[in-house]
Each structure stands twice: as C-alpha cells, then as structure tokens.
Scaffold this motif. Structure first.
Motif, mmCIF file in Angstrom:
data_model
loop_
_atom_site.group_PDB
_atom_site.id
_atom_site.type_symbol
_atom_site.label_atom_id
_atom_site.label_comp_id
_atom_site.label_asym_id
_atom_site.label_seq_id
_atom_site.Cartn_x
_atom_site.Cartn_y
_atom_site.Cartn_z
ATOM 1 N N ASN A 1 64.148 15.842 -177.697
ATOM 2 C CA ASN A 1 63.937 14.430 -177.403
ATOM 3 C C ASN A 1 65.253 13.674 -177.458
ATOM 4 N N CYS A 2 65.162 12.399 -177.113
ATOM 5 C CA CYS A 2 66.271 11.469 -177.293
ATOM 6 C C CYS A 2 66.012 10.824 -178.643
ATOM 7 N N THR A 3 66.984 10.890 -179.550
ATOM 8 C CA THR A 3 66.725 10.384 -180.900
ATOM 9 C C THR A 3 66.564 8.862 -180.921
ATOM 10 N N ILE A 4 67.104 8.181 -179.922
ATOM 11 C CA ILE A 4 66.961 6.718 -179.858
ATOM 12 C C ILE A 4 65.598 6.340 -179.284
ATOM 13 N N HIS A 5 65.120 7.149 -178.339
ATOM 14 C CA HIS A 5 63.839 6.891 -177.678
ATOM 15 C C HIS A 5 62.976 8.159 -177.792
ATOM 16 N N PRO A 6 62.319 8.345 -178.931
ATOM 17 C CA PRO A 6 61.564 9.592 -179.155
ATOM 18 C C PRO A 6 60.472 9.861 -178.116
ATOM 19 N N ALA A 7 60.073 8.808 -177.385
ATOM 20 C CA ALA A 7 59.060 9.018 -176.345
ATOM 21 C C ALA A 7 59.640 9.788 -175.163
ATOM 22 N N MET A 8 60.976 9.872 -175.105
ATOM 23 C CA MET A 8 61.623 10.707 -174.087
ATOM 24 C C MET A 8 61.719 12.101 -174.697
ATOM 25 N N ASN A 9 60.821 12.998 -174.307
ATOM 26 C CA ASN A 9 60.798 14.309 -174.944
ATOM 27 C C ASN A 9 60.240 15.377 -174.012
ATOM 28 N N GLU B 1 71.453 1.378 -171.258
ATOM 29 C CA GLU B 1 70.679 2.051 -172.304
ATOM 30 C C GLU B 1 71.337 3.371 -172.739
ATOM 31 N N PRO B 2 71.622 3.541 -174.046
ATOM 32 C CA PRO B 2 72.217 4.792 -174.514
ATOM 33 C C PRO B 2 71.159 5.887 -174.722
ATOM 34 N N HIS B 3 71.561 7.136 -174.546
ATOM 35 C CA HIS B 3 70.651 8.272 -174.746
ATOM 36 C C HIS B 3 71.410 9.450 -175.349
ATOM 37 N N ASN B 4 70.633 10.419 -175.849
ATOM 38 C CA ASN B 4 71.201 11.708 -176.226
ATOM 39 C C ASN B 4 70.112 12.761 -176.096
HETATM 40 CU CU CU Z 1 67.200 7.538 -175.034
#
Ligand code: CU
Length: 126
Positions: free
Chosen positions: A112-120, A69-72
């Motif tokens: 947040n992570c722009t790919i997974h906005p729920a990660m914030n 899974e990619p993140h930023n």
């Molecule tokens: Cu992510």
C-alpha cells in the motif's frame, strides 16, 4: 440468412474474448527488464497486483503522476500490516523514484501507500 451469420460471428468473437481473460482473475503487473513500473494518480495505483520473481532482487519504479499529492509503496507480509518487508521513500507529485526490493520468498504479500492506505493491492511472488 445474412443477419443470422452476423450474429454467429459476434458470438464467436465474444467467446474468444472471454477465453483470453478468465472472469475473476486479477492481472498482475510484471517487471520489464527488471523494472516494475507503477503509476499513482488520482489517489490510486494503476494496478492492484504486482508480480515479482521469487528469489531475485527487483526494481519497483513509482511514477507519481499527481500534481501535488505525495505517495510511496510499502510491502507487508499480509493486509494486517503486522510485518513490514519494505518501506519506500515518499515521492512528491510529478516525480518518480526507483525502489530496490530485496529478493522475496514465493508467496502472496500486500502493498500500500503508507500515506493513503486505501491505495493497496497484492504482491504475487513466484
Ligand atoms: Cu499515496
């Protein structure tokens, strides 16, 4: 008598523990030697609050502990995300990256992570 003394000791230990971590406070991750490390795994960051020193450039090191899974990490003025202050390159699972963050004014921001906005979470600059 001995049992009563035991209960008293337990209560004392519980009271000390409560004093060390006030209820309702969020513990913010702070930089160590200018580098604030955040790990992403199982679609979650390992902290919900980043503490950055005001007026100083700092490095945020994103460790992506996922298999694939990619993140930023991106930083915004607030949760409306109307104004983006920083957008980090996306890093694939199993890799890490160092982001150079320019000095920020004191205040509370949002990340947040722009790919997974729920990660914030929040960014506390002080
Ligand atoms: Cu992510």
């Amino acid at each position: 008598m001995r049992a009563r003394l035991g209960i008293g000791l337990v209560l004392l230990l519980v009271a000390c523990g409560a004093a060390a971590t006030p209820t309702g406070s969020v513990e913010c991750r702070e930089p160590v030697n200018g580098v604030l490390t955040v790990t992403a795994d199982s679609l979650a960051f390992d902290t919900g609050c980043l503490a950055l020193p005001a007026g100083e450039a700092v490095t945020i090191r994103l460790v992506n502990a996922e298999d694939v899974e990619p993140h930023n990490v991106a930083i915004y003025t607030d949760s409306s995300k109307s104004t983006q202050l920083f957008s980090g390159d996306i890093v694939d699972g199993g890799e890490s990256i160092d982001y150079q963050i320019d000095a920020l004014e004191p205040g509370t921001y949002y990340f947040n992570c722009t790919i997974h906005p729920a990660m914030n979470g929040s960014v506390a600059v002080q």
